[in-house]
Write a protein that holds these residues in place. Structure first.
Motif, short mmCIF file in Angstrom:
data_model
loop_
_atom_site.label_atom_id
_atom_site.label_comp_id
_atom_site.label_asym_id
_atom_site.label_seq_id
_atom_site.Cartn_x
_atom_site.Cartn_y
_atom_site.Cartn_z
N ASP A 163 24.73 28.38 32.28
CA ASP A 163 23.47 27.87 31.72
C ASP A 163 22.43 28.97 31.66
OD1 ASP A 163 24.53 25.34 31.40
OD2 ASP A 163 23.70 24.57 33.27
N VAL A 164 22.41 29.83 32.65
CA VAL A 164 21.46 30.95 32.65
C VAL A 164 21.83 31.96 31.58
CG1 VAL A 164 20.52 32.87 34.02
CG2 VAL A 164 20.96 30.64 35.10
N VAL A 165 23.11 32.30 31.47
CA VAL A 165 23.58 33.26 30.46
C VAL A 165 23.30 32.75 29.05
CG1 VAL A 165 25.65 34.36 29.48
CG2 VAL A 165 25.35 34.27 31.95
N SER A 166 23.48 31.44 28.84
CA SER A 166 23.25 30.87 27.51
C SER A 166 21.77 30.74 27.17
CB SER A 166 23.92 29.49 27.40
OG SER A 166 23.26 28.58 28.24
N GLY A 167 20.90 30.95 28.18
CA GLY A 167 19.46 30.87 27.94
C GLY A 167 18.90 29.47 28.07
N ILE A 168 19.72 28.52 28.49
CA ILE A 168 19.26 27.14 28.61
C ILE A 168 18.34 26.97 29.81
CG2 ILE A 168 20.00 24.78 29.09
CD1 ILE A 168 22.52 25.40 27.46
N TYR A 169 18.69 27.56 30.92
CA TYR A 169 17.94 27.37 32.15
C TYR A 169 17.78 28.71 32.84
CZ TYR A 169 16.45 25.18 36.48
OH TYR A 169 15.73 24.79 37.59
N LEU A 170 16.56 29.03 33.15
CA LEU A 170 16.29 30.32 33.80
C LEU A 170 15.83 30.13 35.22
CD1 LEU A 170 14.39 31.91 30.81
CD2 LEU A 170 16.78 32.21 31.41
#
Length: 170
Positions: A163-170
């Motif tokens: 999710d972090v890599v995809s930019g959804i959740y930081l």
């Protein structure tokens, strides 16, 4: 007493229980309320509700109990809800009149339902409708869509980095 089934599902790495009847749900909630009081921690809910600090997604604990107590005693008391009966009736009547006046024409009933709900909410909270109501409805619909979206980490917590890599959740 007739009971439904309790079904165990394994959704990815997450164990899920599905209860198929109101009677069974009531029985389980009497004895195991605390176990089922918290909703799952959803990625979209964390983003939209500032780390799940609202009454819907807040995890069970002292903060949640205070929210529930305030909501029950202040916002949802019988006298408070009854005091806004005329507003609810007027908004529902407006919706029915809109449907009748568009007889035979296509209409987005979901949008009309959001509009009615928003009208009731703003009139109760602020005393009047907001002139930007029609601009607000798509934002609410987008948030509802986001909350119901699939996020890998919700089913595979060990892959939360996706999710972090995809930019959804930081």
């Amino acid at each position: 007493m007739k009971y439904g089934a309790v079904i165990h599902l394994q959704l990815g790495q997450i164990s899920t229980v599905v209860i198929s009847s109101a009677e069974m749900t009531e029985e389980i909630m009497k004895t195991h309320y605390i176990v089922f009081a918290s909703r799952p921690l959803l990625v979209a809910a964390k983003i939209i509700t500032y780390e799940c600090t609202d009454i819907i997604f807040s995890p069970y604990g002292q903060y949640w109990r205070n929210l529930q107590k305030n909501c029950t005693s202040e916002l949802l008391s019988a006298s408070w809800v009854a005091s806004f009966r005329l507003i609810r009736e007027e908004e529902v009547l407006n919706l029915v009149e809109t449907i009748i006046s568009n007889d035979g024409l296509a209409m987005n009933l979901s949008q009309k339902k959001f509009s009615m709900t928003y009208g009731i909410t703003t009139r109760v909270a602020f005393g009047k409708k907001c002139k930007y109501q029609d601009s607000f409805i798509p934002v609410v619909a987008e948030k509802a869509k986001l909350v119901s979206s699939f996020f890998v980490s919700e089913f595979f917590p060990s892959l939360q980095f996706l999710d972090v890599v995809s930019g959804i959740y930081l």
